[in-house]
Design an enzyme around this catalytic site. Structure first.
Site, mmCIF file in Angstrom:
data_model
loop_
_atom_site.group_PDB
_atom_site.id
_atom_site.type_symbol
_atom_site.label_atom_id
_atom_site.label_comp_id
_atom_site.label_asym_id
_atom_site.label_seq_id
_atom_site.Cartn_x
_atom_site.Cartn_y
_atom_site.Cartn_z
ATOM 1 N N GLU A 452 0.821 -1.216 0.000
ATOM 2 C CA GLU A 452 0.000 0.000 0.000
ATOM 3 C C GLU A 452 0.859 1.272 0.000
ATOM 4 O OE1 GLU A 452 -4.132 -1.473 1.948
ATOM 5 O OE2 GLU A 452 -2.500 -1.163 3.362
ATOM 6 N N GLU A 519 -4.511 -10.005 0.230
ATOM 7 C CA GLU A 519 -5.322 -9.942 1.457
ATOM 8 C C GLU A 519 -6.765 -10.231 1.060
ATOM 9 O OE1 GLU A 519 -4.787 -6.269 3.595
ATOM 10 O OE2 GLU A 519 -2.597 -6.304 3.320
#
Length: 1003
Positions: A452, A519
């Site tokens: 991220e 994820e």
């Protein structure tokens, strides 16, 4: 350089001063004998108690600390390794995307907090080892930056919290009483690159040790393995960096099966390449973690100077025919993300704790882990090599707060690392440090550029570095989802929390890369609903190659509350602000190492064998493994009668090659003579002991109800009488008594042999204590009208029907704020003596909000805490996560049904229940399904309202009750994510007519 310039802390181009170049993590010994004893004379641990001074900001750090004669009289003590905050210096701080200094200071990249930047100053003393010619020091983990002084001399500086910082101490060394002084800064320029979703903790949290480089020394070793196309020949190549003159190198490689090996002996030089040729090599995989043993010995003048041993695994990982393949087979990652965390030590985690994490994974069919979002302790990779787990090793990089706020992406001049040249080298340095340290571990299949951190040229350059430096692995980066400007940064398409339908839509148009979810199925609280849809997709589309559950363990600290009682503290409990509170509680394992019920679901969805059983007894096996035949396991068939095992037989060895299916037909004729509900269960079990489980442990199962074969029922007539008044209706039998109240329109008394069971009247119930997912998708706001609908329903009338052998009472209810809904609650009793209860909900307007559940709530006295049920268990289950639950008769205690999620919430539900009974050991009540329509139940010490009102488990009131919830169906729990994803449509209770019925009796 006399003293460290604090201005360097905020300069992103200064991330290392005098730091040694990174190298492979190899434990060196002075001899083979030392290695056998695991005690090296080339290394000296500095772990232990150090002197310590804690400064709350840069302005209050001790003046002259770096000087050799600085007075330590007023200093505290601290344990190394460990964090400041877990030892009473400052407080742990949990935040997700928001940088922790917000909003105390406006800090942009290139600056650091000034008033909000604790500093830990450490001092310890040591004597020079007489036999050492030189002395170096290694800090295996220091958050976030450290400065090192020895005897008043500046030694060096390092950022990057999660890879080793090594320095040469030799120029400043004395024979006796060397004063080692270290300052660790909580925030530095590197902190802008470390905005991970975790507790913000500081200090020397991994091992610190001294080491020496003898006159003949192995500076670095790289092991590369090559395999022929048919995997019948292998080559192990060694690239050695050596120091010294006139030495001899001995190298041997031992086979993992025969332990026989090959030996090489050469005269040494600084750079040396060797190779071993292997015929029919034993390949490494998570299923069969075959490891060769490499021994390296350096000798000078006939004396062994240095010795080491390395595990070597031969495997080939590549993209071929458009999919990721391991040793020629398409791989599926049944993975999980793992933060390095201990409820006692934070990120100071012992080898025993790391091992237990990995053993839990193996026991639950998890075959892969992602190190989120930084390199873990070196111990982890060694264990993954040996136990058999695939690893995505992730660079210590996350800049989430610099490009996203409140879920909205933005890109500006402060977005990191992007194309900003000031941060380029620091980012690549982190990737290099990880790769060089971990390069020899076969378990690592993929390098990850970080997490991220948006996109841009810097991340692309990091990816190019990985690919150029190591062609045996692939490169991963999920952030391309947000910025496609350099789409070749990642070898695979990686996304987070995409729904199954969106994955299918994406793959319909984009079939150039394999696809994983780095994820998914966010495991926060009571979650993971719908997980089976993802694992099913791995078998439907070859490009979808699995995912990594977020995440493995709750991040919470064992703490003491204001009442002196232990509890698990989450974000905000330490006064830490800003905080994301219990968002750190998204693990498959509780912080204190207890297992959550979610692991039962995960184990089933990840099981290596698919097992389907038809009602005529035909079993279909699917071998989902890559390299292991079914005949390496035991297969057992269990026969159950009314939920109890009546036989257990081993099937003769079944051979089924990887990737194949087969059928096996059981002879079920004899079962038809049995009475009751007959079911079959097929269990695949370990044939031999493993490092993670004993022989006989189950790895996969399947089940099927063959049918219900009823014997001639013996009708028993139970006399009763009905006593009717204007207020109440009593139903009285020899050993039972039921009272219905006409004002409440419900059951208000249940007695067994004169003993009252009900603590208060039965209530309609359409609510559950919101789960974390419910809160995230605003279920209480959207469906809140149902919260008080049952508790405050109004009875508007009743009808009493008397027949020759039965009596029926029907109550009509209206619900507050729901004029479109009518509820009819009927109670009838016949000569069987059992009370038949029926709830009919009539919804005249389909625009009414979905119902969390439809049922009744019984509040019994707490003495009725002995539980027996025939249904799905023994762990909780819901309509969208039934997988892994078994249809059995289970016995237990009510208090054990409560699941202590970090924040209390809905838990303990059981689907497909045939009957449930509660007793105090003498008397009790039993609820049975009616007309073969099974129901849901939970039996807990607290009501939904009491659970909902508690922020922590310890805040639940002292229980004086047993709360039995019965429902036709409760909505699913969801789990695609925990910040907005709705429960999938098939698992919702839309506005429509519902009918729940069951039989109630006492004993």
């Amino acid at each position: 350089m006399g003293a460290f310039d604090l201005n360097c802390l905020k300069d992103p181009t200064v991330f290392a001063i005098n730091r040694e170049e990174p190298c492979a993590s190899v434990e060196l010994f002075a001899s083979k004998k030392e290695c056998a004893l695991k005690k090296s004379s080339l290394k000296k641990s500095l772990n232990g108690i150090w002197r310590f001074f804690y400064a709350k900001s840069l302005k209050t750090i001790p003046y002259g600390f770096e000087k050799e004669d600085f007075d330590l009289q007023d200093w505290d003590y601290i344990k190394v390794p460990g964090h400041f905050e877990t030892q009473g210096f400052g407080k742990p701080h949990y935040t997700n995307t928001v940088y922790p200094w917000e909003p105390f200071e406006k800090v942009v990249p290139g600056e650091i907090p000034s008033t909000f930047n604790p500093v830990g100053s450490y001092v310890t003393f040591f004597d020079k080892e007489p036999s050492w010619e030189n002395t170096y020091i290694s800090f295996e983990g220091a958050d976030s930056a450290l400065v090192v002084y020895l005897n008043g001399h500046f030694v060096g500086y390092s950022e990057d919290s999660f890879t080793p910082a090594r320095f040469n101490l030799s120029p400043y060394l004395k024979d006796k009483h060397n004063r080692l002084a270290v300052q660790v800064f909580k925030y530095s320029s590197g902190s802008h690159l470390e905005d991970q979703d975790f507790w913000r903790l500081s200090g020397l949290f991994r091992e610190v040790y001294l080491y020496t480089k003898p006159c003949v020394h192995l500076e670095d070793v790289e092991v590369k393995t090559l395999l022929s196309e048919d995997f019948k020949q292998g080559t192990v190549k060694l690239s050695l960096k050596l120091k010294g003159e006139d030495f001899k190198l001995k190298a041997s490689l031992s086979d993992p099966l025969s332990l026989s090996g090959q030996d090489l002996e050469v005269l040494g030089k600084e750079d040396l390449d060797l190779e071993f040729k292997l015929e029919k090599p034993q390949l490494w995989s998570a299923e069969k973690p075959n490891l060769y043993l490499l021994r390296l010995s350096l000798e000078k003048q006939g004396q062994e100077i240095e010795y080491c041993e390395l595990d070597v695994g031969l495997r080939r990982f590549e993209i071929k025919d458009g999919v990721m393949q391991l040793n020629g087979k398409r791989i599926v990652f049944n993975g999980v993300n793992r933060h390095e965390f201990s409820s006692k030590g934070g990120r100071c985690v012992s080898e025993e704790e790391i091992l237990e994490d990995l053993l839990i994974m193996k026991r639950h069919n998890i075959n892969a882990l992602r190190t989120c979002h930084y390199p873990n302790s070196s111990v982890l990779y060694k264990l993954c090599d040996r136990i058999g787990l695939y690893v995505i090793d992730e660079t210590n990089l996350e800049t989430h707060g610099s490009w996203q706020a409140l879920g909205v992406d933005f890109k500006d001049e402060n977005t990191l690392p992007s194309d900003n040249p000031l941060w380029h080298d620091a980012v690549l340095s982190r990737g290099k440090a990880m790769l060089e340290r971990d390069k020899n571990h076969p378990s690592i299949l993929i390098w990850s550029c970080g997490n991220e951190s948006f996109g841009g040229k810097t991340l692309y350059d990091l990816s190019c570095y990985f690919k150029a430096r190591d062609k045996s692995r692939l490169v991963h980066y999920e952030g391309l989802f947000h910025d496609r400007s350099y789409n070749e940064t990642s070898d695979m398409e990686s996304q987070m929390y995409s729904t199954v339908e969106s994955i299918k839509a994406f793959l319909k148009d984009h079939r150039t890369k394999p696809f994983i979810l780095c994820e998914y199925t966010h495991a926060m609280g009571n979650s993971c609903g719908g997980m089976s849809l993802y694992t099913k997709l791995t078998r439907e589309d070859p490009l979808f190659q699995g995912g990594f559950i977020w995440d493995f363990r709750d991040q919470a600290f064992e703490s003491i509350n204001a009442l002196g009682k232990p509890y698990l503290a989450y974000g905000g409990d330490f006064g830490d602000r800003p905080s994301d509170y219990n968002f750190s509680g998204n693990g498959l394992v509780f912080a204190d190492n207890k297992l959550t019920p979610k692991l039962t679901l995960v184990k089933y969805n990840y099981q290596p064998f698919g097992i389907e059983i038809s009602k005529d007894g035909e079993i279909t096996f699917e071998n989902r493994l890559l390299f292991t035949n079914l005949n390496e396991y035991e297969v057992w068939v269990l026969t159950l009668q009314d939920g109890k095992i009546i036989s257990e037989d081993e099937i003769f060895e079944l051979s089924l090659e990887p990737g194949q299916t087969c059928t096996y037909k059981l002879n079920c004729e004899s079962l038809h003579s049995l009475s009751g509900e007959i079911a079959l269960e097929v269990s695949v079990r370990l044939k031999h002991d493993t490092v993670y489980a004993k022989a006989g442990s189950e790895v996969a199962f399947g089940s099927c109800v063959l049918g219900t074969f009823k014997a001639q029922e013996q009708k028993v007539s139970v006399p009763f009488k009905v006593i009717e008044t204007r207020t109440n209706i009593g139903i009285v039998g020899e050993n039972f008594y039921y009272m219905l109240n006409n004002a409440r329109g419900n059951l208000v008394s249940i007695k067994s042999c004169g003993k009252e069971l009900l603590q208060e009247p039965v209530k309609l119930n359409f609510w559950r204590a919101p789960t974390d997912n419910d809160v995230g998708n605003q279920m209480p706001f959207r469906l809140g009208v149902w919260k008080n609908a049952g508790a405050y329903s109004r009875c508007t009338g009743y009808e009493l029907k008397k027949e020759e052998h039965s009596v029926t009472v029907i109550y009509t209810h209206e619900l507050p704020q729901l004029p479109e809904v009518k509820v009819f609650l009927s109670f009838s009793i016949d000569e069987s003596g059992k009370l038949k209860v029926k709830l009919d909900l009539n919804c005249q307007d389909k625009k009414v909000p979905d119902l969390p559940e439809v049922g009744l709530l019984f509040r019994l006295y707490s003495a009725f805490d002995k539980l027996e049920y025939y249904g799905l268990g023994d762990k909780e289950n819901y309509c969208d996560k039934l997988e892994g639950s078994k249809l059995r008769v289970f016995n237990g205690k009510v208090q054990d049904e409560f699941v202590p999620y970090l924040k209390p919430q809905e838990c303990g539900n059981h689907c497909e229940t045939r009957y449930v009974s509660l007793s105090d050991g003498m008397a009790g009540m039993k609820v049975e399904s009616l007309d073969d329509v099974n129901f849901n139940f939970s039996a807990l010490p607290w009501s939904p309202e009491e659970i909902e009102n508690a922020r922590h488990v310890y805040q639940l009131p002292e229980s004086t009750t047993t709360v039995l919830k019965l429902s036709l169906r409760q909505m699913g729990v969801g789990g695609d994510d925990s910040w907005g994803a709705l429960v999938l449509d098939p698992y919702l209770n839309h506005a429509q007519d519902y009918s729940l019925s069951f039989k109630l009796s006492v004993f």
